[in-house]
Structure formats: C-alpha cells, structure tokens
Design an enzyme around this catalytic site. Structure first.
Site, PDB file in Angstrom:
ATOM      1  N   GLY A 140      43.678   1.028  -7.360  1.00 42.48           N
ATOM      2  CA  GLY A 140      44.330   1.969  -6.437  1.00 42.48           C
ATOM      3  C   GLY A 140      45.747   2.367  -6.807  1.00 42.48           C
TER       4      GLY A 140
ATOM      5  N   GLU B  32      51.364  -1.495  -5.506  1.00 40.15           N
ATOM      6  CA  GLU B  32      50.076  -1.283  -4.817  1.00 40.15           C
ATOM      7  C   GLU B  32      49.958   0.164  -4.347  1.00 40.15           C
ATOM      8  OE1 GLU B  32      47.226  -1.779  -3.878  1.00 40.15           O
ATOM      9  OE2 GLU B  32      46.760  -3.813  -3.253  1.00 40.15           O
TER      10      GLU B  32
ATOM     11  N   ASP C 118      46.793  -3.150   3.386  1.00 44.97           N
ATOM     12  CA  ASP C 118      46.018  -3.099   4.627  1.00 44.97           C
ATOM     13  C   ASP C 118      46.200  -4.431   5.373  1.00 44.97           C
ATOM     14  OD1 ASP C 118      44.110  -1.969   6.420  1.00 44.97           O
ATOM     15  OD2 ASP C 118      42.500  -3.027   5.402  1.00 44.97           O
TER      16      ASP C 118
ATOM     17  N   LYS D 157      50.007  -0.115   5.999  1.00 46.56           N
ATOM     18  CA  LYS D 157      49.340  -0.014   7.305  1.00 46.56           C
ATOM     19  C   LYS D 157      49.748  -1.239   8.124  1.00 46.56           C
ATOM     20  CE  LYS D 157      44.967   1.262   5.421  1.00 46.56           C
ATOM     21  NZ  LYS D 157      43.554   1.465   5.763  1.00 46.56           N
TER      22      LYS D 157
ATOM     23  N   PHE E  45      41.508   4.938   7.432  1.00 47.29           N
ATOM     24  CA  PHE E  45      41.166   4.702   6.035  1.00 47.29           C
ATOM     25  C   PHE E  45      41.553   5.934   5.236  1.00 47.29           C
ATOM     26  CE2 PHE E  45      38.619   4.069   2.288  1.00 47.29           C
ATOM     27  CZ  PHE E  45      38.749   2.705   2.095  1.00 47.29           C
ATOM     28  N   VAL E  46      42.407   5.750   4.244  1.00 45.48           N
ATOM     29  CA  VAL E  46      42.925   6.895   3.495  1.00 45.48           C
ATOM     30  C   VAL E  46      42.363   6.930   2.077  1.00 45.48           C
ATOM     31  CG1 VAL E  46      45.022   7.187   4.860  1.00 45.48           C
ATOM     32  CG2 VAL E  46      45.032   5.574   2.951  1.00 45.48           C
TER      33      VAL E  46
ATOM     34  N   ASP F 110      40.386   5.006  -3.134  1.00 45.90           N
ATOM     35  CA  ASP F 110      38.969   5.379  -3.121  1.00 45.90           C
ATOM     36  C   ASP F 110      38.281   5.061  -1.799  1.00 45.90           C
ATOM     37  OD1 ASP F 110      39.002   2.477  -3.493  1.00 45.90           O
ATOM     38  OD2 ASP F 110      36.854   2.681  -3.835  1.00 45.90           O
TER      39      ASP F 110
ATOM     40  N   ARG G 227      39.304   9.179  -5.951  1.00 50.89           N
ATOM     41  CA  ARG G 227      40.584   8.730  -6.515  1.00 50.89           C
ATOM     42  C   ARG G 227      41.358   9.878  -7.153  1.00 50.89           C
ATOM     43  NH1 ARG G 227      40.598   3.048  -6.534  1.00 50.89           N
ATOM     44  NH2 ARG G 227      38.598   2.052  -6.932  1.00 50.89           N
TER      45      ARG G 227
HETATM   46  P1  IMP Z   1      44.265  -5.749   1.834  1.00 54.77           P
HETATM   47  O1  IMP Z   1      43.442  -5.763   3.102  1.00 54.77           O
HETATM   48  O2  IMP Z   1      45.719  -5.468   2.132  1.00 54.77           O
HETATM   49  O3  IMP Z   1      44.050  -7.003   1.050  1.00 54.77           O
HETATM   50  O4  IMP Z   1      43.739  -4.535   0.975  1.00 54.77           O
HETATM   51  C1  IMP Z   1      42.652  -4.731   0.152  1.00 54.77           C
HETATM   52  C2  IMP Z   1      42.321  -3.528  -0.660  1.00 54.77           C
HETATM   53  O5  IMP Z   1      41.519  -2.702   0.165  1.00 54.77           O
HETATM   54  C3  IMP Z   1      43.453  -2.640  -1.133  1.00 54.77           C
HETATM   55  O6  IMP Z   1      44.027  -3.053  -2.351  1.00 54.77           O
HETATM   56  C4  IMP Z   1      42.701  -1.347  -1.320  1.00 54.77           C
HETATM   57  O7  IMP Z   1      42.053  -1.352  -2.563  1.00 54.77           O
HETATM   58  C5  IMP Z   1      41.680  -1.394  -0.221  1.00 54.77           C
HETATM   59  N1  IMP Z   1      42.078  -0.586   0.940  1.00 54.77           N
HETATM   60  C6  IMP Z   1      42.593  -0.991   2.105  1.00 54.77           C
HETATM   61  N2  IMP Z   1      42.813   0.030   2.936  1.00 54.77           N
HETATM   62  C7  IMP Z   1      42.440   1.128   2.251  1.00 54.77           C
HETATM   63  C8  IMP Z   1      42.433   2.539   2.574  1.00 54.77           C
HETATM   64  O8  IMP Z   1      42.825   3.009   3.650  1.00 54.77           O
HETATM   65  N3  IMP Z   1      41.955   3.365   1.596  1.00 54.77           N
HETATM   66  C9  IMP Z   1      41.519   2.916   0.402  1.00 54.77           C
HETATM   67  N4  IMP Z   1      41.513   1.623   0.053  1.00 54.77           N
HETATM   68  C10 IMP Z   1      41.965   0.748   0.979  1.00 54.77           C
HETATM   69 MG    MG Z   2      38.860   0.295  -2.877  1.00 53.78          MG
END
Ligand code: IMP
Ligand code: MG
Length: 183
Positions: free
Chosen positions: A51, A106, A110, A138, A159-160, A166, A172
């Site tokens: 990402g 990053e 999320d 977020k 979700f973006v 992606d 992407r």
């Molecule tokens: P985490 O929940 O912060 O560990 O995020 C895990 C991974 O989920 C991120 O590195 C992204 O690859 C993916 N992700 C989380 N939220 C989004 C979103 O809104 N769009 C796309 N990918 C996301």
């Molecule tokens: Mg992803």
C-alpha cells in the site's frame, strides 16, 4: 463531491475523497517537513508493502536529503475474532538499521496492528530513532496505542482505495483516493 464509474460489472462507483491536487500538495508539505526535521541526517525510509508504493515514490522525491530505501511486507490473518488477528512480516530488511534514523512509511493505518508489529520488529535493531509516516490515518479504528508523528489525512471508518491502496488487490493504480459505493 464528484464520482466516477469504474466497475460496471460490479455496479460499483468510486467516489473521490482526495483528488490528485490535494494529495500532491499534502505530500509536498510532508516532504518539506521531513526535510527540515531530518536536516543533517540520512534517514532510512522503510515502506510497508504494498500500500505504501505510490505515496512513498512521491514522498521520497519531496525529501531533499540523502536517504536510503527499504521495504517490509506484512499480512494480517484472522483467527476467529478480530482481536486474534495476527500480523506476519516478510521481506527481510537488508539495510542495517542500528543507529539509523528510520521512517516507517504506510499508506493507511487502520487498527494500528501492522504498524505496531513492525515497530516492535525494528526496535529490536536498535535504530537511533523510529517514527511513523502515513498518508491516511483512521484514528477511530485504532485497536492499539500508536504514536503517528507524520500523517497526511484523517478519515473515518470508511474503506479507502487508490493511490496504492487496494480492495482485493484492485484499484491501486487510481491516481486519487476514493471509496467504493454501491449503486
Ligand atoms: P491495520 O489494521 O492498521 O493493521 O491495517 C492493516 C492493513 O489493512 C493496512 O496496511 C492496509 O493494507 C489494509 N487496510 C486497512 N484499511 C484499509 C483501507 O481503508 N483501504 C485499503 N487497505 C486498508
Ligand atoms: Mg490490502
């Protein structure tokens, strides 16, 4: 707010949240701030695949310092509940990070688990400093305490996609950040 038909088969529309100009201005601003904050240093940018790639490629060109580039990959696996989610790291970091100023880059934070897991991994290498840079945060979704020093934009629980981010490996390559809406 404008929208764009992109996926006629799935009857989904992409609504633009951050357009190209807005992103470019912000990335330039972040690059200037990092150039100032790390003046006299040569930081190592560690991108979180996949990402980060579009953001990182623009950001690194906005940083007017000698820098080095490294990547790490992370995948989340869910065992039962969301709390059980396990983050598995891949792609060994080959640049020694000991006593280096490290910027973890990053695309989106999320729950914060990915960043938190990678921070733990990098801290074991005893860097001189370690800060997080994300295009999008977020904060309402965080499930772990994380300190993000450099963030471009804050969004809600949505979700973006686009600009490297992606949905099941698609979108992407969109030059802007948007969200999918059902028609
Ligand atoms: P985490 O929940 O912060 O560990 O995020 C895990 C991974 O989920 C991120 O590195 C992204 O690859 C993916 N992700 C989380 N939220 C989004 C979103 O809104 N769009 C796309 N990918 C996301
Ligand atoms: Mg992803």
């Amino acid at each position: 707010m404008s929208s764009l038909d992109i996926d006629k088969d799935n009857l989904q529309t992409v609504e633009i949240l951050l357009d190209q100009k807005t992103i470019a201005r912000k990335v330039e601003e972040m690059g200037q701030l990092l150039t100032y904050d790390y003046r006299g240093e040569s930081p190592v940018l560690v991108g979180v695949l996949k990402g980060c790639i579009v953001f990182l490629s623009d950001l690194m060109r906005a940083i007017k310092l000698p820098l080095e580039l490294e990547f790490i990959s992370a995948a989340s696996y869910r065992h039962g509940t969301e709390q059980d989610e396990e983050v598995v790291l891949g792609g060994p970091v080959s640049i020694p990070l000991k006593e280096r100023h490290v910027l973890l880059v990053e695309g989106v934070v999320d729950s914060g688990r990915t960043v938190s897991r990678i921070q733990g991994h990098i801290r074991l290498m005893e860097p001189a400093s370690l800060e997080v840079v994300t295009l999008i945060d977020k904060p309402a979704s965080h499930r772990t305490e994380i300190d993000i020093k450099y963030k471009g934009f804050t969004v809600g629980n949505e979700f973006v996609i686009g600009y490297g981010l992606d949905n099941t490996q698609q979108y992407r390559n969109l030059p802007f950040v948007g969200k999918l809406v059902d028609r």
